[in-house]
Design an enzyme around this catalytic site. Structure first.
Site, PDB file in Angstrom:
ATOM      1  N   GLY A   1       0.739  -1.264   0.097  1.00 34.50           N
ATOM      2  CA  GLY A   1      -0.074  -0.073   0.030  1.00 34.50           C
ATOM      3  C   GLY A   1       0.817   1.251  -0.063  1.00 34.50           C
ATOM      4  O   GLY A   1       0.268   2.443  -0.073  1.00 34.50           O
TER       5      GLY A   1
ATOM      6  N   GLY B   1       2.463   2.374  -2.428  1.00 32.85           N
ATOM      7  CA  GLY B   1       2.426   3.185  -3.819  1.00 32.85           C
ATOM      8  C   GLY B   1       3.348   2.758  -4.875  1.00 32.85           C
ATOM      9  O   GLY B   1       3.722   3.200  -5.934  1.00 32.85           O
TER      10      GLY B   1
ATOM     11  N   SER C   1      10.139  -6.497  -0.392  1.00 29.98           N
ATOM     12  CA  SER C   1      11.602  -6.702  -0.398  1.00 29.98           C
ATOM     13  C   SER C   1      11.832  -6.235   0.928  1.00 29.98           C
ATOM     14  O   SER C   1      12.750  -5.263   0.950  1.00 29.98           O
ATOM     15  CB  SER C   1      12.627  -6.299  -1.497  1.00 29.98           C
ATOM     16  OG  SER C   1      12.139  -4.901  -2.085  1.00 29.98           O
TER      17      SER C   1
HETATM   18  S1  ADX Z   1       7.916  -9.599  -0.691  1.00 31.08           S
HETATM   19  O1  ADX Z   1       7.726  -9.254   1.006  1.00 31.08           O
HETATM   20  O2  ADX Z   1       8.255 -11.151  -0.739  1.00 31.08           O
HETATM   21  O3  ADX Z   1       8.924  -8.638  -1.230  1.00 31.08           O
HETATM   22  P1  ADX Z   1       5.780  -9.163  -2.485  1.00 31.08           P
HETATM   23  O4  ADX Z   1       6.280  -8.042  -3.116  1.00 31.08           O
HETATM   24  O5  ADX Z   1       6.277 -10.308  -3.453  1.00 31.08           O
HETATM   25  O6  ADX Z   1       6.472  -9.487  -0.921  1.00 31.08           O
HETATM   26  O7  ADX Z   1       4.281  -9.372  -2.507  1.00 31.08           O
HETATM   27  C1  ADX Z   1       3.585  -8.577  -1.396  1.00 31.08           C
HETATM   28  C2  ADX Z   1       2.065  -8.530  -1.879  1.00 31.08           C
HETATM   29  O8  ADX Z   1       1.505  -9.598  -1.427  1.00 31.08           O
HETATM   30  C3  ADX Z   1       1.441  -7.367  -1.252  1.00 31.08           C
HETATM   31  O9  ADX Z   1       1.345  -6.320  -1.936  1.00 31.08           O
HETATM   32  C4  ADX Z   1       0.070  -8.135  -0.871  1.00 31.08           C
HETATM   33  O10 ADX Z   1      -0.875  -7.801  -1.883  1.00 31.08           O
HETATM   34  C5  ADX Z   1       0.345  -9.549  -0.890  1.00 31.08           C
HETATM   35  N1  ADX Z   1       0.203 -10.239   0.526  1.00 31.08           N
HETATM   36  C6  ADX Z   1      -0.349 -11.091   0.915  1.00 31.08           C
HETATM   37  N2  ADX Z   1      -0.115 -11.580   2.003  1.00 31.08           N
HETATM   38  C7  ADX Z   1       0.948 -11.010   2.491  1.00 31.08           C
HETATM   39  C8  ADX Z   1       1.472 -10.632   3.691  1.00 31.08           C
HETATM   40  N3  ADX Z   1       1.376 -11.431   4.822  1.00 31.08           N
HETATM   41  N4  ADX Z   1       2.346  -9.591   3.740  1.00 31.08           N
HETATM   42  C9  ADX Z   1       2.727  -8.735   2.805  1.00 31.08           C
HETATM   43  N5  ADX Z   1       1.956  -8.793   1.559  1.00 31.08           N
HETATM   44  C10 ADX Z   1       1.023  -9.841   1.390  1.00 31.08           C
END
Ligand code: ADX
Length: 189
Positions: A27, A29, A98
């Protein structure tokens, strides 16, 4: 070098491949600004690709969850894919939460410092939670989703991002313009 050489040396390129790495909480952006950057780059006839967390998680990273170990693997795969795309000559705009500094550092070292721009979407949790475009913060607060970044999973703030974009200071368009400006600088334009 002879004309018949099968050496993998590439011909002179019309653009300098680089990796623009958006990081920030859900969220914040990232996808919005990253998409605008893409639109602007394509409008300039650059060869660019948007690598988005939600898209990778629907396919290549379908098998991964949101515990720390899964996020490390998610970013490892994303960075490897991005590096391959740079080898193919693309400008890659990546948007992933990330959350861990060490993983972002791995992405940077894979492509090299000169080809990496870290963009920190510095949006406070309260604002991201208010936006809650996917209703996920609400679910996380109710305990229906575990390991949610900012709620019960950490986000390590970048210490020296090339670009820091603070919510509310600039419009999404202006943010995208700033990012494009530094991409063009790398291009020597
Ligand atoms: S990352 O942490 O592994 O980099 P990534 O960017 O691929 O995350 O995916 C994040 C997206 O997954 C968020 O925008 C959201 O829509 C979704 N999501 C679902 N569950 C979670 C969670 N537990 N924490 C964060 N994002 C989540």
């Amino acid at each position: 070098m002879s004309e018949n050489s099968i050496s993998p040396t590439f011909p002179q390129r019309a653009q300098y491949p680089c990796l623009i790495w958006f990081t920030g909480i859900s969220g914040a952006g990232k996808s919005t600004v990253a998409s605008l950057v893409m639109k602007k780059l394509l409008g300039m006839e650059k060869h660019a690709y948007l690598l988005d967390g939600d898209v990778l998680r629907a396919g290549l990273c379908k098998d991964l969850g949101y515990d720390d170990e899964s996020r490390v693997e998610n970013i490892r795969r994303a960075a490897e894919v991005a590096a391959l795309m740079l080898d193919a000559g693309l400008i890659v705009v990546a948007a992933f939460i990330s959350p861990f500094r060490s993983d972002r550092a791995i992405a940077r070292s894979l492509v090299g410092n000169d080809s990496f721009i870290e963009v920190f979407m510095d949006t406070p949790l309260e604002i991201a939670e208010q936006r809650d475009p996917k209703g996920l913060y609400k679910k996380a607060r109710r305990g229906e989703i575990k390991h949610f970044t900012g709620i019960d999973s950490p986000y390590e703030v970048p210490e020296n991002p090339e670009i820091r974009l603070e919510a509310g200071k600039l419009s999404a368009e202006e943010m995208a313009d700033l990012v494009v400006k530094s991409i063009l600088m790398i291009q020597g334009q």
